[in-house]
Motif scaffolding. Structure first.
Motif, PDB file in Angstrom:
ATOM      1  N   ALA A  62       0.816  -1.221   0.000  1.00  0.00           N
ATOM      2  CA  ALA A  62       0.000   0.000   0.000  1.00  0.00           C
ATOM      3  C   ALA A  62       0.848   1.270   0.000  1.00  0.00           C
ATOM      4  O   ALA A  62       0.581   2.197  -0.773  1.00  0.00           O
ATOM      5  CB  ALA A  62      -0.957  -0.007   1.187  1.00  0.00           C
ATOM      6  N   GLU A  63       1.850   1.325   0.846  1.00  0.00           N
ATOM      7  CA  GLU A  63       2.678   2.533   0.925  1.00  0.00           C
ATOM      8  C   GLU A  63       3.413   2.784  -0.389  1.00  0.00           C
ATOM      9  O   GLU A  63       3.445   3.907  -0.895  1.00  0.00           O
ATOM     10  CB  GLU A  63       3.674   2.413   2.084  1.00  0.00           C
ATOM     11  CG  GLU A  63       4.433   3.684   2.345  1.00  0.00           C
ATOM     12  CD  GLU A  63       3.544   4.839   2.787  1.00  0.00           C
ATOM     13  OE1 GLU A  63       3.867   5.988   2.418  1.00  0.00           O
ATOM     14  OE2 GLU A  63       2.533   4.608   3.464  1.00  0.00           O
ATOM     15  N   SER A  64       4.001   1.733  -0.967  1.00  0.00           N
ATOM     16  CA  SER A  64       4.711   1.875  -2.241  1.00  0.00           C
ATOM     17  C   SER A  64       3.757   2.311  -3.343  1.00  0.00           C
ATOM     18  O   SER A  64       4.100   3.143  -4.184  1.00  0.00           O
ATOM     19  CB  SER A  64       5.372   0.553  -2.641  1.00  0.00           C
ATOM     20  OG  SER A  64       6.315   0.167  -1.682  1.00  0.00           O
ATOM     21  N   ALA A  65       2.550   1.755  -3.335  1.00  0.00           N
ATOM     22  CA  ALA A  65       1.559   2.113  -4.354  1.00  0.00           C
ATOM     23  C   ALA A  65       1.184   3.580  -4.246  1.00  0.00           C
ATOM     24  O   ALA A  65       1.097   4.285  -5.262  1.00  0.00           O
ATOM     25  CB  ALA A  65       0.330   1.232  -4.217  1.00  0.00           C
ATOM     26  N   ARG A  66       0.984   4.063  -3.033  1.00  0.00           N
ATOM     27  CA  ARG A  66       0.646   5.486  -2.849  1.00  0.00           C
ATOM     28  C   ARG A  66       1.780   6.385  -3.337  1.00  0.00           C
ATOM     29  O   ARG A  66       1.539   7.421  -3.955  1.00  0.00           O
ATOM     30  CB  ARG A  66       0.323   5.759  -1.383  1.00  0.00           C
ATOM     31  CG  ARG A  66      -1.023   5.225  -0.955  1.00  0.00           C
ATOM     32  CD  ARG A  66      -1.380   5.653   0.467  1.00  0.00           C
ATOM     33  NE  ARG A  66      -2.606   5.014   0.876  1.00  0.00           N
ATOM     34  CZ  ARG A  66      -2.669   3.945   1.676  1.00  0.00           C
ATOM     35  NH1 ARG A  66      -1.562   3.415   2.163  1.00  0.00           N
ATOM     36  NH2 ARG A  66      -3.829   3.420   2.005  1.00  0.00           N
ATOM     37  N   GLU A  67       3.016   5.994  -3.046  1.00  0.00           N
ATOM     38  CA  GLU A  67       4.162   6.786  -3.502  1.00  0.00           C
ATOM     39  C   GLU A  67       4.221   6.849  -5.029  1.00  0.00           C
ATOM     40  O   GLU A  67       4.477   7.913  -5.601  1.00  0.00           O
ATOM     41  CB  GLU A  67       5.458   6.193  -2.944  1.00  0.00           C
ATOM     42  CG  GLU A  67       5.642   6.418  -1.467  1.00  0.00           C
ATOM     43  CD  GLU A  67       6.878   5.718  -0.902  1.00  0.00           C
ATOM     44  OE1 GLU A  67       7.713   5.235  -1.694  1.00  0.00           O
ATOM     45  OE2 GLU A  67       6.992   5.653   0.333  1.00  0.00           O
ATOM     46  N   ILE A  68       3.964   5.732  -5.680  1.00  0.00           N
ATOM     47  CA  ILE A  68       3.981   5.695  -7.146  1.00  0.00           C
ATOM     48  C   ILE A  68       2.897   6.599  -7.712  1.00  0.00           C
ATOM     49  O   ILE A  68       3.134   7.364  -8.645  1.00  0.00           O
ATOM     50  CB  ILE A  68       3.826   4.254  -7.660  1.00  0.00           C
ATOM     51  CG1 ILE A  68       5.115   3.477  -7.382  1.00  0.00           C
ATOM     52  CG2 ILE A  68       3.463   4.222  -9.139  1.00  0.00           C
ATOM     53  CD1 ILE A  68       5.003   1.995  -7.599  1.00  0.00           C
TER      54      ILE A  68
END
Length: 122
Positions: A62-68
């Motif tokens: 989730a965190e990586s997806a939000r950053e992308i």
């Protein structure tokens, strides 16, 4: 749906195509993502809760997806992606499969029950 039960929504839209673009961007970045649509395709609604289309990812992504998704693509990156696309590439799904996947009924069995099944429920 059990496979995606604990996945987290990280993007919401009123249109399937926006959610598909987000899912594809995450997928290209190595993050598994699925589109869960609540749209009523029979009436083609695209407003309010009756038209919500969500992109879900596993909790550990989730965190990586939000950053992308927060990272803006430059014009050069967009142009490179457009030029790299194959205009003659085949569709990912045939039209029947695509409609079924978009509707959310890809696992629903609409066949007539056997007579044995009717007797078991009586």
């Amino acid at each position: 749906m059990a496979k995606y039960e604990n996945w987290i929504p990280i993007f919401s839209s009123g249109t399937d195509y926006e959610a598909d673009i987000v899912r594809d961007r995450l997928d290209d970045s190595g993050i598994p993502a699925v589109v869960l649509t609540q749209r009523d395709h029979a009436f083609n609604l695209n407003v309010s809760d009756l038209a919500e289309v969500n992109v879900l990812v596993p909790p550990d992504h989730a965190e990586s997806a939000r950053e992308i998704l927060e990272t803006k693509l430059t014009d050069a990156e967009l142009e490179e992606a457009a030029l790299a696309a194959d205009p003659n590439a085949p569709d990912a799904h045939d039209p029947d499969d695509e409609a079924r996947l978009d509707s959310g009924y890809d696992r629903t069995d609409l066949s007539v029950p056997d007579e044995d099944d009717d007797n078991d429920n009586a």
